[in-house]
Design a protein around this motif. Structure first.
Motif, PDB file in Angstrom:
ATOM      1  N   PHE A 193       0.851  -1.177   0.000  1.00  0.00           N
ATOM      2  CA  PHE A 193       0.000   0.000   0.000  1.00  0.00           C
ATOM      3  C   PHE A 193       0.892   1.234   0.000  1.00  0.00           C
ATOM      4  N   ALA A 194       1.598   1.451  -1.110  1.00  0.00           N
ATOM      5  CA  ALA A 194       2.633   2.485  -1.141  1.00  0.00           C
ATOM      6  C   ALA A 194       2.787   3.047  -2.546  1.00  0.00           C
ATOM      7  N   ASP A 195       3.373   4.231  -2.608  1.00  0.00           N
ATOM      8  CA  ASP A 195       3.777   4.854  -3.864  1.00  0.00           C
ATOM      9  C   ASP A 195       5.287   5.104  -3.805  1.00  0.00           C
ATOM     10  N   TRP A 196       5.898   5.242  -4.980  1.00  0.00           N
ATOM     11  CA  TRP A 196       7.342   5.502  -5.050  1.00  0.00           C
ATOM     12  C   TRP A 196       7.597   6.998  -5.132  1.00  0.00           C
ATOM     13  N   MET A 197       8.464   7.482  -4.219  1.00  0.00           N
ATOM     14  CA  MET A 197       8.767   8.899  -4.122  1.00  0.00           C
ATOM     15  C   MET A 197      10.248   9.145  -4.392  1.00  0.00           C
ATOM     16  N   CYS A 198      10.525  10.310  -4.963  1.00  0.00           N
ATOM     17  CA  CYS A 198      11.934  10.702  -5.108  1.00  0.00           C
ATOM     18  C   CYS A 198      12.085  12.173  -4.707  1.00  0.00           C
ATOM     19  N   LYS A 199      13.294  12.543  -4.309  1.00  0.00           N
ATOM     20  CA  LYS A 199      13.543  13.861  -3.737  1.00  0.00           C
ATOM     21  C   LYS A 199      14.522  14.646  -4.601  1.00  0.00           C
ATOM     22  N   ASP A 200      14.196  15.919  -4.827  1.00  0.00           N
ATOM     23  CA  ASP A 200      15.107  16.800  -5.552  1.00  0.00           C
ATOM     24  C   ASP A 200      16.269  17.160  -4.628  1.00  0.00           C
ATOM     25  N   PRO A 201      17.530  16.901  -5.034  1.00  0.00           N
ATOM     26  CA  PRO A 201      18.680  17.133  -4.137  1.00  0.00           C
ATOM     27  C   PRO A 201      18.956  18.600  -3.865  1.00  0.00           C
ATOM     28  N   GLU A 202      18.396  19.496  -4.689  1.00  0.00           N
ATOM     29  CA  GLU A 202      18.684  20.920  -4.513  1.00  0.00           C
ATOM     30  C   GLU A 202      17.674  21.613  -3.602  1.00  0.00           C
ATOM     31  N   ASN A 203      16.375  21.460  -3.905  1.00  0.00           N
ATOM     32  CA  ASN A 203      15.375  22.187  -3.123  1.00  0.00           C
ATOM     33  C   ASN A 203      14.568  21.299  -2.174  1.00  0.00           C
ATOM     34  N   GLY A 204      14.861  19.989  -2.173  1.00  0.00           N
ATOM     35  CA  GLY A 204      14.185  19.072  -1.265  1.00  0.00           C
ATOM     36  C   GLY A 204      12.765  18.722  -1.650  1.00  0.00           C
ATOM     37  N   GLU A 205      12.317  19.140  -2.844  1.00  0.00           N
ATOM     38  CA  GLU A 205      10.944  18.858  -3.273  1.00  0.00           C
ATOM     39  C   GLU A 205      10.724  17.354  -3.395  1.00  0.00           C
ATOM     40  N   ILE A 206       9.578  16.887  -2.881  1.00  0.00           N
ATOM     41  CA  ILE A 206       9.224  15.478  -2.965  1.00  0.00           C
ATOM     42  C   ILE A 206       8.354  15.266  -4.198  1.00  0.00           C
ATOM     43  N   LEU A 207       8.744  14.324  -5.023  1.00  0.00           N
ATOM     44  CA  LEU A 207       8.042  14.037  -6.276  1.00  0.00           C
ATOM     45  C   LEU A 207       7.543  12.605  -6.259  1.00  0.00           C
ATOM     46  N   ARG A 208       6.349  12.389  -6.741  1.00  0.00           N
ATOM     47  CA  ARG A 208       5.871  11.024  -6.916  1.00  0.00           C
ATOM     48  C   ARG A 208       6.513  10.484  -8.183  1.00  0.00           C
ATOM     49  N   ALA A 209       7.272   9.414  -8.072  1.00  0.00           N
ATOM     50  CA  ALA A 209       8.170   8.982  -9.140  1.00  0.00           C
ATOM     51  C   ALA A 209       7.446   8.674 -10.448  1.00  0.00           C
ATOM     52  N   ASP A 210       6.332   7.914 -10.386  1.00  0.00           N
ATOM     53  CA  ASP A 210       5.665   7.554 -11.634  1.00  0.00           C
ATOM     54  C   ASP A 210       5.058   8.778 -12.309  1.00  0.00           C
ATOM     55  N   GLU A 247      16.803  12.166  -6.648  1.00  0.00           N
ATOM     56  CA  GLU A 247      17.472  11.004  -6.061  1.00  0.00           C
ATOM     57  C   GLU A 247      16.687   9.728  -6.379  1.00  0.00           C
ATOM     58  N   PRO A 248      17.317   8.542  -6.204  1.00  0.00           N
ATOM     59  CA  PRO A 248      16.623   7.281  -6.510  1.00  0.00           C
ATOM     60  C   PRO A 248      15.313   7.163  -5.734  1.00  0.00           C
ATOM     61  N   PRO A 249      14.260   6.616  -6.346  1.00  0.00           N
ATOM     62  CA  PRO A 249      12.952   6.502  -5.688  1.00  0.00           C
ATOM     63  C   PRO A 249      13.004   5.612  -4.450  1.00  0.00           C
ATOM     64  N   VAL A 250      12.220   5.987  -3.463  1.00  0.00           N
ATOM     65  CA  VAL A 250      12.051   5.175  -2.255  1.00  0.00           C
ATOM     66  C   VAL A 250      10.555   4.964  -2.046  1.00  0.00           C
ATOM     67  N   SER A 251      10.225   3.889  -1.349  1.00  0.00           N
ATOM     68  CA  SER A 251       8.826   3.553  -1.128  1.00  0.00           C
ATOM     69  C   SER A 251       8.224   4.460  -0.065  1.00  0.00           C
ATOM     70  N   PHE A 252       7.043   5.000  -0.354  1.00  0.00           N
ATOM     71  CA  PHE A 252       6.323   5.827   0.606  1.00  0.00           C
ATOM     72  C   PHE A 252       4.985   5.159   0.891  1.00  0.00           C
ATOM     73  N   ASN A 253       4.836   4.621   2.108  1.00  0.00           N
ATOM     74  CA  ASN A 253       3.592   3.956   2.461  1.00  0.00           C
ATOM     75  C   ASN A 253       2.516   4.991   2.781  1.00  0.00           C
ATOM     76  N   LEU A 254       1.326   4.780   2.250  1.00  0.00           N
ATOM     77  CA  LEU A 254       0.246   5.747   2.379  1.00  0.00           C
ATOM     78  C   LEU A 254      -0.497   5.658   3.710  1.00  0.00           C
ATOM     79  N   MET A 255      -0.097   4.745   4.578  1.00  0.00           N
ATOM     80  CA  MET A 255      -0.777   4.623   5.864  1.00  0.00           C
ATOM     81  C   MET A 255      -0.146   5.539   6.906  1.00  0.00           C
ATOM     82  N   PHE A 256      -0.983   6.070   7.795  1.00  0.00           N
ATOM     83  CA  PHE A 256      -0.501   6.872   8.922  1.00  0.00           C
ATOM     84  C   PHE A 256      -0.013   5.925  10.011  1.00  0.00           C
ATOM     85  N   GLN A 257       1.267   6.023  10.345  1.00  0.00           N
ATOM     86  CA  GLN A 257       1.848   5.135  11.351  1.00  0.00           C
ATOM     87  C   GLN A 257       1.755   5.765  12.742  1.00  0.00           C
TER      88      GLN A 257
END
Length: 731
Positions: free
Chosen positions: A160-177, A262-272
């Motif tokens: 239950f997750a989406d793949w996220m990647c981060k811009d190394p300059e401004n820290g913006e979080i992008l949904r990879a797909d 940066e390389p995509p990492v898994s972002f789980n959509l559940m609140f932990q």
């Protein structure tokens, strides 16, 4: 500076034709700073002293909404839907409002005001009557807090997750797909521009400050175009590593910084969260209400005296940490769900005893093959035909699709704006083997409001395997079944001490041996006194077991009961999405004689309208107060919601502002009421009125609210009201 008019004795008439705003001015002087007008200007008729002057303004396309979405968005009466005006009305009348707004708000979180709460409650009430009561379902209310182990077993922790990647300059979080999709689409548009082809641009929301990928006219090789198109066609199939490879291979860069993320990492959509003061029990806010129903299956089956099939139902909040909530109530982080789990015996081909009741209902289907061909054309046919042809897999799934259709129809959903779309393989949930969505057409396009999935035996199986709980049905057979087969018998008292930690692994390998292989092992055991078993990971992969530890015998077995794991058909309703779509489908604007701005009307069916009756005294004369109070009490006693509006506003304005709330009926108390006890009953949409004594009017309202009569029935039974029968000077 805005355009302005200097005019004397000015008369204006205006109309919109396509994208052209035509303005006709009679006897006026127009002074416009043309350089500051953001539209083209053309004179339609030459100026003369006597003839009116008509001008046309080419209206720029809105940058807020996609033009395709806007073109398909219409009101209940077929008028172009102005979403900004509708949302302004909804917030002004407090149907809903952003949560924590005075602190700046949090995207994806909304509070419902009085009319929103009432509308939601009425939708739920109708849902309970239509499903829980009608189908004799077992309703449960399960915990929102869910331990990690439960959602790990169900697959939500891993999937239950989406793949996220981060811009190394401004820290913006992008949904990879989405990032890959946006950049490749912009390059394909640039290729089309370079080839001289017409490109339809998606319009952007001016409120969003993120810099989007802009197309540049660059000609691509045909092979590259084909590669991009193939990637986009299967974008949902890529995992994080593959998306990262695509970003590197095609040098995809964030338009805001011109840097590769940066390389995509898994972002789980559940609140932990953590459960307990010591925080030693990890958990989550549930992303759906289904798991509580599955875990209680054995108890529900016992409550139902072991009878199959049966269904459980649950209504409650679920939580998903959406990356970029948008579209108001259409994509939020906290939402109300109503879910059904219908448990059925798979051996019966998932037939439904009441399918014949719905088989002639016609639905609009958009199947997966049509979608894969690049078309969105729907096919209208009866659910009976769809099941017979195999378009819909089984009767139980088909039965619930038809029942969903009937429920949405009862709510007041526009029947021209509903379709059932089949999930394609690449978008299927991890637990589903088939799924159809009831989608409703809104100003945001087609929106999934109800999902109906065949979850097979996935959930009960994984939870039973993890916990050892018997989440199965044991059914008495009409006739005993006789089985003859090879059976393995293990001497556990000797087996464990000999093989120690590998004992269980070796035992499972022997027990998993197919029947045809067991015959060979029995012969080997008889001839050599031992067998050789393949056990990966133990020794060299082969283990010898002597006949004093194991026996393989041919046995005859008689079974009087059958044990099986039920399959599950799951209709899942997003109440917030249904609520918003219902508002759009029932919204329209009524013109006014005085030329004022058109007034909004919400034509909810009486069964779901937030308030059923408006009680309007003609004025604030104290003689009207006792009658208003008495009528309000009688309506409340009958379970009918009402409001009294005795403000100083005009009668028309009071009715108009309650038309915005969707109130279907209005009672007027006037001086004739004081004289003879009669009152008028007004119908919201037609504004027509009937007049009769109090009891007849209350009976009529009760019949209308209970959906036993229509307004046409009432008009045929009670006298129409046109003007005052008794003229009494207002005191």
């Amino acid at each position: 500076m805005k355009p302005f008019l200097h005019a004397a004795r000015t008369s204006l008439s205006a109309q919109i034709v396509g994208a052209t705003f035509k303005l006709t001015l009679h006897s006026c002087r127009l002074r416009v700073p043309v350089k500051r007008v953001a539209c083209s200007f053309r004179v339609y008729s030459a100026f003369t002293a006597s003839a009116p002057r008509s001008y046309a303004f080419q209206v720029p396309k809105s940058k807020k909404n996609n033009s395709t979405k806007m073109s398909s968005a219409t009101t209940l009466k077929g008028q172009p839907l102005d979403r900004a005006a509708l949302e302004s009305m909804l917030r002004r009348r407090m149907f809903y409002t952003p949560s924590f707004e005075i602190y700046g708000g949090v995207s994806g979180l909304y509070d419902y005001g009085p009319p929103g709460c009432a509308l939601q409650a009425n939708i739920i009430d109708l849902w309970r009557k239509h499903f829980v009561l009608e189908e004799d379902m077992l309703e449960v209310d399960c915990s929102v807090l869910t331990p990690h182990e439960v959602l790990k077993t169900s697959g939500h922790v891993d999937k239950f997750a989406d793949w996220m990647c981060k811009d190394p300059e401004n820290g913006e979080i992008l949904r990879a797909d989405h990032f890959v999709e946006d950049i490749l689409e912009s390059r394909l548009k640039g290729d089309k521009e370079a080839r001289g082809q017409k490109v339809e641009e998606k319009e952007e929301d001016p409120k969003k400050k993120k810099k989007k990928a802009k197309s540049t006219a660059v000609l691509l090789d045909d092979a590259v175009v084909k590669e991009y198109e193939e990637i986009l066609a299967q974008i949902d199939n890529y995992n994080g590593e593959q998306l990262g490879e695509l970003i590197k291979k095609y040098d995809l860069r964030n338009p805001a910084t011109n840097r590769q993320p940066e390389p995509p990492v898994s972002f789980n959509l559940m609140f932990q969260t953590s459960i307990g003061p010591s925080s030693n029990i990890p958990g989550y806010l549930r992303p759906e209400t289904a798991q509580g129903q599955f875990l209680n299956f054995a108890k529900l089956l016992e409550f139902n005296t072991g009878q199959m099939p049966f269904a459980s139902a649950s209504i409650g909040k679920s939580y998903r940490n959406e990356i970029s909530p948008r579209g108001g109530l259409l994509r939020v982080r906290e939402f109300l769900m109503a879910e059904i789990e219908h448990f059925v015996d798979p051996e019966g081909h998932k037939k439904h005893a009441r399918f014949h009741e719905v088989e002639d209902i016609e639905l609009a289907f958009l199947d997966r093959d049509t979608q894969l061909s690049g078309s969105t054309a729907v096919k209208k046919q009866t659910i009976g035909q769809a099941v017979k042809e195999g378009l819909v897999d089984n009767e139980t799934l088909g039965y619930f699709l038809a029942r969903i259709h009937l429920f949405l129809k009862k709510l007041g959903v526009d029947q021209t704006k509903i379709r059932f779309r089949q999930h394609m393989a690449n978008e299927m949930a991890h637990y589903a083997c088939d799924c159809w969505d009831a989608e409703l057409l809104t100003s945001s396009g087609w929106i999934e409001c109800v999902g109906c999935a065949d979850r097979s035996a996935y959930d009960l199986s994984v939870h039973a395997n993890k916990t050892g709980a018997p989440l199965v049905v044991r059914a008495q057979l009409d006739e005993p079944k006789v089985y003859e087969e090879w059976e393995v018998q293990i001497e556990k008292k000797k087996f464990g001490p000999l093989f120690k930690k590998n004992g269980k692994t070796i035992e499972n390998a022997i027990l998993a041996t197919p029947q045809e292989e067991l015959a060979k092992l029995a012969k080997e055991l008889e001839e050599t006194g031992k067998i050789t078993v393949n056990v990966p990971g133990v020794a060299d992969g082969k283990v010898e077991v002597s006949k004093d530890l194991v026996a393989v015998k041919w046995v005859k077995r008689v079974e009087h009961t059958r044990e099986y794991t039920p399959n599950v058909i799951e209709p899942s309703f997003g109440i917030g999405r249904i609520l918003y779509s219902l508002i759009e489908h029932n919204y329209w604007t009524r013109g006014t004689e005085g030329g004022d701005e058109a007034r909004g009307v919400l034509s909810f069916p009486p069964t779901v309208a937030p308030t059923k009756v408006l009680i309007v005294p003609l004025s604030n004369n104290k003689e009207f107060t006792p009658t208003a109070h008495k009528l309000s009490q009688k309506l409340r006693s009958a379970g009918i919601s009402s409001r009294v509006d005795d403000s100083g506003a005009s009668l028309g304005k009071r009715y108009s502002r309650n038309d915005e709330l969707g109130t279907p009926f209005g009672i007027t108390i006037d001086f004739q009421t004081v004289q003879d006890g009669t009152i008028t009953l007004r119908e919201r949409d037609s504004t027509r009125q009937v007049r009769a004594d109090e009891e007849k009017i209350l009976e009529a309202i009760k019949a209308l609210v209970d959906d036993k009569k229509t307004w046409q029935d009432i008009e045929s039974e009670l006298p129409l009201f046109v003007s005052q029968e008794i003229e009494v000077a207002q005191r």
